[in-house]
Design a protein around this motif. Sequence first.
Motif: not given
Length: 333
Positions: A85-114
């Motif tokens: 992915p790093q090489k793709i970003y280095e060698t490619t130009q993008f021309d589309f809109d994108v929406l990145f998202t994240i939650t404020s406490a990503e791992f809190v509900g994944l604590m059952n992964l031990f």
Amino acid sequence: MSGVAGNCWSMSEHTDHLELAHKIAAELGEPKKTYEELVTFLKSAPADKLSEYSLEFVKNIQINIRFAPVIERQDAEQPFLTKSPQKIYETTQFDFDVLFTITSAEFVGLMNLFPPPLEDVLKSEFELPLPFKGLEIPKDDQRILTKKIREFYFDGSADALKQYVDLLSDINFGYEIDKTVKTHAAKSNGRTFYAVFSMDSKLNVLKRQNPEVANVPGASHYDEVHYLFRFKSAQSLYDDVLSNMEDEGSKISLKLIDNITHLFTNFAKYGDLFDKNDSIQIRPVQGDNVHYLDLNNYGFTTGLNPKKETFDFLADIERQAISVNSLKQRDEL
């Protein structure tokens, strides 16, 4: 949603899927000698048994996925990914809109992964992994960097559990998402938007499956999806919201459903997060200026560079890790 290609768990550094498939066949009592026999077996093996090998698990404090994507050879049959992915970003130009998202406490509900118990992580001799791929860090340097990370996240206050969730969330999700958002904005001719979901109401399903972390504030990985779509597995929670519509928690949940639906449908239809006549607007990410939208119990708020101090700290740790890795490689030469 759900991370980016730069996250430490998202890709395998070892092209060992064939070896893993042989291991699975052997563990299921049907070891195979040839590639053809192995393929035939995998086509007919019990799906429920195979699915157990795709589960995520936490090793130390990092998510690991057994069947993660790999970089394939250029001459592979119908290759899917032949450059990082790093090489793709280095060698490619993008021309589309994108929406990145994240939650404020990503791992809190994944604590059952031990993940390791909090008390183990707080021990001075416990080594934390670094969320950077392809680096071999000498033991002494690993301990030094681990100590710095521990001291940054844990300040001796009563909020140690929340601080642990922050550490797990940043290491496994937030840091690389922040980097990718900036990289994509720099390489794209389209607009790059960023949203943080911190809603915390009746439909935060994943977090509430674990009573030990149910009171940690914020939204867990996957919590926001229950406001965007209706899940049969959570039908009793929707019924509770609809049968108690005057309850404050129900009002908040219904408003959150409206808000997140408005956000995603607007972006899908028009490439904008809001209508022109909406009272709030959000600017796209520009360089290192990460303009972001926060969807919370009170509506929408906007901000600049979420968790900047934290991600600047982790960037400094990464620079130090790269430095000692380079010294180790030079010494080996």
